[in-house]
Design a protein around this motif. Structure first.
Motif: not given
Length: 190
Positions: A89-118
């Motif tokens: 996670y730390r390396d990803y944040a260093r290599q892709h700071p904008g994407r890492y920030a995006a990964a912290q965004q809230r998703l609606d329940h259905a989208t979150a459950m269908a994502s790689a989050g789980p």
């Protein structure tokens, strides 16, 4: 990026690259359209609106991080796995700071459950099995690990440790040691 062959995936990737260069907050349909050399109206043939574009970048980041984490965790257990996940996670944040920030965004329940989050939570639960935590305690431990990793990474990437000693790497190692100790001696409800 050439106009020919523009797809939703290419628009998403262009948005992710922009996020890494300028920050996730700077990703707008107008900025991405300029980046790929099309009019904003042409971009909407591939993404519905700004929210859809930002959600797609979030989903991309979650999937990329999950793939990297799964590869890093293969064959590891206990503290070795904990360190591998945090470092990924730390390396990803260093290599892709904008994407890492995006990964912290809230998703609606259905989208979150269908994502790689789980997948992320399941990987942490797999690590926890190596610590023999009862299932009733695992959600608390997943939240602790996630909060610790992402809180530290967010502070570090924001410059929160730039003007103090010891350096952030030494603190990171101490935090990983402390998490390992806590997980090995987790207080069981009872």
């Amino acid at each position: 990026m050439a106009r020919m062959g523009l797809t939703a995936e290419r628009v998403t990737l262009a948005g992710a690259e922009l996020a890494d260069e300028a920050g996730f907050a700077q990703v707008t349909p107008s900025a991405v359209a300029r980046r790929v050399g099309v009019q904003v109206a042409s971009l909407y043939a591939h993404v519905r609106n700004a929210e859809d574009l930002r959600t797609r970048i979030t989903l991309l980041a979650l999937a990329e991080m999950a793939d990297r984490a799964a590869a890093a965790l293969a064959g590891r257990a206990g503290k070795d796995a904990l360190v591998a996940l945090g470092t990924t996670y730390r390396d990803y944040a260093r290599q892709h700071p904008g994407r890492y920030a995006a990964a912290q965004q809230r998703l609606d329940h259905a989208t979150a459950m269908a994502s790689a989050g789980p997948r992320h939570a399941e990987m942490i639960r797999a690590i926890l099995r190596g610590y023999a935590l009862p299932e009733t305690e695992q959600t608390h431990a997943v939240r602790l690990i996630g909060s610790t990793f992402h809180g530290y990474i967010t502070q570090e990437s924001g410059g929160g440790f730039d003007h103090s000693t010891p350096g952030p790497q030494q603190s990171w190692e101490r935090i990983l040691d402390a998490l390992d100790t806590l997980l090995r001696h987790w207080p069981h409800e009872g």
